[in-house]
Design an enzyme around this catalytic site. Structure first.
Site, short mmCIF file in Angstrom:
data_model
loop_
_atom_site.label_atom_id
_atom_site.label_comp_id
_atom_site.label_asym_id
_atom_site.label_seq_id
_atom_site.Cartn_x
_atom_site.Cartn_y
_atom_site.Cartn_z
N GLU A 46 28.25 22.52 -14.76
CA GLU A 46 29.49 22.00 -14.16
C GLU A 46 30.57 23.07 -14.05
O GLU A 46 31.29 23.12 -13.07
CB GLU A 46 30.02 20.80 -14.96
CG GLU A 46 29.20 19.54 -14.78
CD GLU A 46 29.07 19.12 -13.32
OE1 GLU A 46 30.02 19.33 -12.54
OE2 GLU A 46 28.01 18.59 -12.95
N CYS A 201 28.11 12.31 3.40
CA CYS A 201 29.53 12.24 3.80
C CYS A 201 30.13 13.65 3.75
O CYS A 201 31.03 13.95 2.99
CB CYS A 201 30.28 11.29 2.86
SG CYS A 201 31.87 10.79 3.50
N CYS A 208 27.25 9.34 9.42
CA CYS A 208 27.53 7.90 9.26
C CYS A 208 26.36 7.00 9.66
O CYS A 208 26.08 6.02 8.95
CB CYS A 208 28.79 7.52 10.02
SG CYS A 208 30.21 8.47 9.49
N CYS A 211 24.25 6.58 6.73
CA CYS A 211 24.95 6.37 5.45
C CYS A 211 24.65 4.98 4.88
O CYS A 211 24.82 3.97 5.57
CB CYS A 211 26.44 6.54 5.66
SG CYS A 211 27.38 6.25 4.16
N CYS A 217 32.73 1.03 4.46
CA CYS A 217 33.59 2.19 4.70
C CYS A 217 34.67 1.90 5.74
O CYS A 217 34.39 1.62 6.90
CB CYS A 217 32.72 3.36 5.17
SG CYS A 217 33.68 4.84 5.52
FE1 SF4 Z 1 31.23 8.91 4.85
FE2 SF4 Z 1 31.94 6.47 5.59
FE3 SF4 Z 1 30.51 7.96 7.22
FE4 SF4 Z 1 29.41 6.99 5.00
S1 SF4 Z 1 30.16 5.84 6.74
S2 SF4 Z 1 29.23 9.10 5.79
S3 SF4 Z 1 31.15 7.06 3.59
S4 SF4 Z 1 32.58 8.37 6.53
#
Ligand code: SF4
Length: 380
Positions: A46, A201, A208, A211, A217
């Site tokens: 870390e 992200c 997206c 995602c 989101c």
């Molecule tokens: Fe990021 Fe929202 Fe796109 Fe998912 S949907 S990649 S959380 S901006």
């Protein structure tokens, strides 16, 4: 309660956590420091990952752990050796702090890491994020985390348009991190959020459509992914011209130890200074006699050493925090010494310089002195 969190109910949380867990079981990153729950390994990884990419860290991590496999071995080492193993990673206060912390843990805590984030955060170089990472990854404590990847992810999930680095932004993001964290396997859940931020992200082109939490989101719902999070203010860039001088005294070169408060505290360096405006204006690509004399005077004022500049070895462009530096490396012949340099110093043969921790540019110059030198001749 934060208005940005009001829409989050049990259904939202269940859906979000389920989707994150399923995604992580298939797409989580296989990183060397994730093979173990040893707090020492978590801590070293870390600290190395602060301001540094995973790809750059992996070889350093493996080399460092081979030499210092336990906190006891790190504590017993000399700081110079620790810095040598850190060399090239930059931000050397991190290395000095891990050495101090290793000694505190061995001397004051029988070699045991605290498992509590508040106690961890009292140790040198361990901030709130690192404390949460160690407590959750190593001890499975329900400790939230906010770092670069999760900060971006959380801002987008919440559609937060304010400054995430402000006090109000930080309060909101830490409250959100705490709210979403699971009671079961919180360390694994934190890692999954970091991976989601790092691989899906992403800063400029979030994926997206792939995602797993796009239905949670706000930024996605409002097509604001590219404007959230608010960008950090760019620091004002300062251009500098520095000179580093390799002074040759019977085949050995002068190294000075950088003092506390200096740019590379604890590391060694060739005499180096930022040149004044008059010299900078007189082009350093072709050194005139006048420019050389001015630099020799500056060298004498800084170190007490009289030397004659004989060649221009190379020029290196590099960046240190907000400074863009043009570094001109020169070679000089030792003449005499009127006083000792104020810093700790040593005359070292080129083949022995590798025992000393140097900055990246210092190492480049040292390598040049070791190699059969092809000098840039004809510089006046
Ligand atoms: Fe990021 Fe929202 Fe796109 Fe998912 S949907 S990649 S959380 S901006």
């Amino acid at each position: 309660m934060f208005p940005e969190l009001e829409h989050i109910d049990q259904n939202w949380l269940q859906r979000f956590r389920r989707n994150v867990r399923t995604w992580y079981s298939k797409h989580g990153r296989n990183l060397p420091w994730r093979q173990s729950h040893d707090p020492y390994l978590v801590w070293i990884s870390e600290i190395m990952l602060q301001q540094t990419t995973v790809v750059a860290v992996v070889p350093y991590y493996e080399r460092f752990l081979k030499r210092f496999p336990t906190v006891a071995e790190l504590a017993a080492a000399d700081e110079q050796e620790v810095l040598r193993y850190w060399e090239g990673l930059g931000y050397y206060s991190r290395a000095r702090n891990i050495h101090k912390t290793a000694r505190l843990i061995v001397n004051d805590n029988q070699g045991q890491f605290p498992d509590d984030e508040e106690l961890l955060a009292k140790l040198p170089g361990i901030g709130r994020y690192t404390a949460g990472a160690i407590a959750s990854f190593a001890f499975d404590r329900k400790a939230p985390i906010v770092e670069a990847n999760t900060l971006r992810l959380y801002c987008r999930l919440l559609g937060y348009r304010g400054d995430p680095r402000s006090t109000a932004g930080q309060r909101l993001l830490w409250a959100f991190a705490e709210l979403i964290l699971t009671r079961q396997s919180p360390g694994r859940f934190n890692q999954s959020l970091m991976d989601l931020g790092a691989t899906v992200c992403q800063p400029t082109e979030p994926a997206c459509p792939e995602c797993p939490v796009r239905n949670c989101c706000q930024a996605f719902a409002n097509s604001e992914q590219t404007v959230i999070p608010m960008a950090a203010k760019k620091p004002k860039i300062t251009q500098l011209t520095d000179v580093a001088i390799a002074i040759d005294k019977d085949g050995e070169f002068l190294l000075l130890k950088c003092r506390d408060g200096e740019r590379w505290a604890g590391l060694w360096d060739f005499p180096r200074f930022t040149i004044d405006e008059t010299v900078r204006k007189a082009s350093l690509s072709r050194l005139t006699e006048n420019t050389k004399r001015r630099l020799e005077t500056q060298l004498h004022d800084a170190t007490g050493i009289k030397a004659i500049i004989v060649d221009r070895l190379t020029e290196i462009r590099h960046t240190v925090t907000r400074y863009r530096i043009r570094l001109v490396c020169l070679q000089a012949e030792f003449q005499s010494q009127s006083r000792n340099p104020s810093a700790e110093y040593a005359w070292i043969a080129p083949g022995k310089i590798e025992d000393y921790p140097l900055s990246t540019t210092g190492r480049q110059l040292a390598e040049l002195l070791k190699a059969p030198v092809t000098l840039e001749k004809g510089n006046g």
